[in-house]
Design an enzyme around this catalytic site. Structure first.
Site, PDB file in Angstrom:
ATOM      1  N   ASP A   9       0.820  -1.208   0.000  1.00 29.18           N
ATOM      2  CA  ASP A   9       0.000   0.000   0.000  1.00 29.18           C
ATOM      3  C   ASP A   9       0.857   1.262   0.000  1.00 29.18           C
ATOM      4  OD1 ASP A   9       0.834  -0.741   2.673  1.00 29.18           O
ATOM      5  OD2 ASP A   9      -0.415   0.910   3.391  1.00 29.18           O
ATOM      6  N   GLU A  10       0.226   2.359  -0.387  1.00 30.26           N
ATOM      7  CA  GLU A  10       0.784   3.710  -0.283  1.00 30.26           C
ATOM      8  C   GLU A  10       2.219   3.804  -0.809  1.00 30.26           C
ATOM      9  OE1 GLU A  10      -1.720   5.546   3.434  1.00 30.26           O
ATOM     10  OE2 GLU A  10       0.022   4.333   3.963  1.00 30.26           O
TER      11      GLU A  10
END
Length: 531
Positions: A324-325
């Site tokens: 993620d991210e």
């Protein structure tokens, strides 16, 4: 003959439950989470001072002692901190419950995703002598759940100084709605002592959760020993805020003996600044330290080493690879990485996909199936391994799209099941439904369950328990109890939840009041049951 008679009793009792369970007033039952089918009477029994465990060792030998330990924990739980001073010399022996007879069908004590966690519990009324409760299960882990339920119908009587079981006879036929019922803890943003992690595991077992998602490391710190790359834990906050490899193995064993799988996570390629404290070559440069350097083969050697070491102690079929991210600008701005991108004919998003898929291949080679955060699915879902589980946390509707694409999914939507959002109420946790807008039975089956997340930016050992509880209990019932037994209005369960919160307090768990927001303090003097 004894086992056959036991089975006949249960068949009859099951019919009895199916006939009358709809009429049971669950508002007057202080059991959490609410069982699938339950009936009860209005009598009372006393636990004998020598309350005992009876088993059929020919079926399940309990060579590892999991069942015996679970029974001993039951005794500790029902006694609490009270001194048992009961004198039964003048009591009718038909009112004494001598013990609990447990029949386990499977000889295996392997804990894994999808095992049978069902149980059938019968506590008789006063009849015959000696008198035993009966617990029939497929696996020892179903037995642990049945013992937890038994513990909630036992109470210390301050008049007789004895443990009493009210509302007998009980017949409970129960099983979880979802196979994955998780809680994430984050030991990177703040270190959690091993003793506190074990306390969290104990409290999870009280609510019948079955997965501890251990977000072991992140940008801020790398506290876990990795024998293959021993300098990684140089990224810990201090030399005392670390977990040895043996500590991790001990946590896994402790959880397993309570019916809880441990899901280990390494979040790659982002959230990884701490990796380079011990091995600076993992950084794209000293000025640009994450994501991990996609152009360096050493990066993938380290990830493979971590997963190899994980496979020695984390036996759960899944490993979490994060994903993620990921901000790829660092790759594009670092000359040697940018050149590598050009040579590979990749841009930043292409390199992100390359990294995630290569990490997936490594996990698969070590026998794992994979869980990734939803960004991987959003960006290149059709490229993911079919053994991927998508963890939905950010965008509404991703779960529906993931299962429609044939991938499994876990729900952790941040607006309802993120515990660090302190203004999210237990009512919000309770009404969060994993199958929202998923109506096809085949797609519903791809929703493994859900997970509440205790991110660690604003918690440490001083406040983790009251931030987790009682809101996590609300989600736990959503994940355990059949949908048709869940009231649409959370107000109908507030008294029962308050009772469970008080039970947690009595067991030494610092659960916050039900009234108010996350980890609020009591508003005024008063009974635990009214807060």
């Amino acid at each position: 003959m004894r086992q056959k008679r036991f089975l006949i009793i249960f068949i009859g009792l099951l019919v009895h439950v199916l006939v009358i369970s709809a009429a049971v007033d669950i508002k007057n039952l202080n059991i959490w989470p609410m069982p699938k089918d339950v009936s009860h009477g209005h009598g009372s029994l006393y636990l004998d001072n020598d309350f005992e465990l009876k088993t059929d060792g020919s079926r399940y030998p309990d060579s590892s002692g999991i069942l015996k330990d679970g029974f001993l924990r039951l005794i500790d739980l029902v006694k609490g901190t009270h001194v048992i001073e009961a004198n039964f010399s003048h009591l009718d022996s038909s009112l004494l419950l001598k013990g609990i007879h447990i029949v386990v069908s499977s000889p295996s004590d392997e804990l894994q995703h999808g095992i049978d966690e069902s149980y059938k519990l019968y506590i008789p009324a006063a009849q015959g002598n000696p008198l035993y409760a009966h617990l029939e299960v497929q696996t020892v882990y179903g037995a642990l759940h049945g013992l937890q339920t038994f513990s909630q119908v036992c109470h210390f009587n301050f008049t007789t100084r004895a443990i009493v079981v009210h509302q007998v006879p009980w017949t409970i036929v129960d099983q979880p709605r979802f196979s994955y019922r998780g809680l994430l803890i984050d030991t990177s943003r703040h270190y959690q002592p091993v003793a506190m992690i074990k306390k969290v595991i104990d409290s999870m077992s009280y609510a019948k959760l079955n997965v501890l998602h251990w977000h072991t490391v992140d940008s801020q710190s790398f506290p876990l020993e990795i024998p293959s790359y021993p300098k990684l834990w140089d990224g810990a906050y201090s030399v005392s805020e670390r977990y040895t490899f043996a500590d991790a193995a001990d946590i896994v064993s402790y959880a397993q003996r309570r019916g809880i799988n441990v899901l280990a996570e390494i979040d790659v390629p982002g959230h990884s600044l701490s990796w380079g404290i011990g091995y600076p070559a993992l950084w794209p440069s000293t000025d640009c330290k994450e994501p991990l350097d996609v152009s360096n083969e050493f990066t993938f050697k380290v990830i493979d080493g971590v997963l190899s070491d994980f496979s020695k102690i984390f036996q759960y079929k899944f490993v979490h690879l994060g994903g993620d991210e990921v901000n790829t600008s660092c790759w594009e701005l670092t000359p040697h990485v940018s050149q590598w991108l050009q040579n590979k004919h990749l841009n930043g998003s292409g390199a992100y996909q390359y990294f995630v898929l290569r990490a997936q291949e490594m996990a698969l080679s070590h026998g794992y199936e994979i869980i990734n955060w939803e960004e991987t699915f959003i960006n290149f879902g059709d490229k993911l391994s079919l053994k991927t589980v998508v963890q939905n946390w950010l965008v509404t509707g991703v779960a529906q799209k993931a299962v429609a694409a044939g991938l499994r999914c876990i729900l952790s939507n941040q607006e309802r099941w993120y515990l660090d959002n302190l203004d999210t109420t237990w009512q919000d946790f309770y009404i969060n439904e994993p199958l929202t807008n998923i109506t096809d039975p085949k797609q519903q089956a791809l929703v493994l369950g859900g997970e509440v997340c205790m991110w660690g930016e604003s918690i440490d050992a001083s406040d983790i328990e009251q931030t987790i509880w009682p809101r996590t209990a609300a989600a736990a019932e959503r994940l355990w109890t059949p949908y048709d037994k869940l009231p649409k209005d959370p107000a109908q369960v507030v008294g029962r939840l308050a009772h469970f919160r008080c039970l947690l307090n009595q067991r030494g768990v610092a659960a916050a009041p039900v009234v108010g927001f996350g980890r609020s303090a009591p508003l005024r003097p008063g009974s635990c049951y009214m807060q």
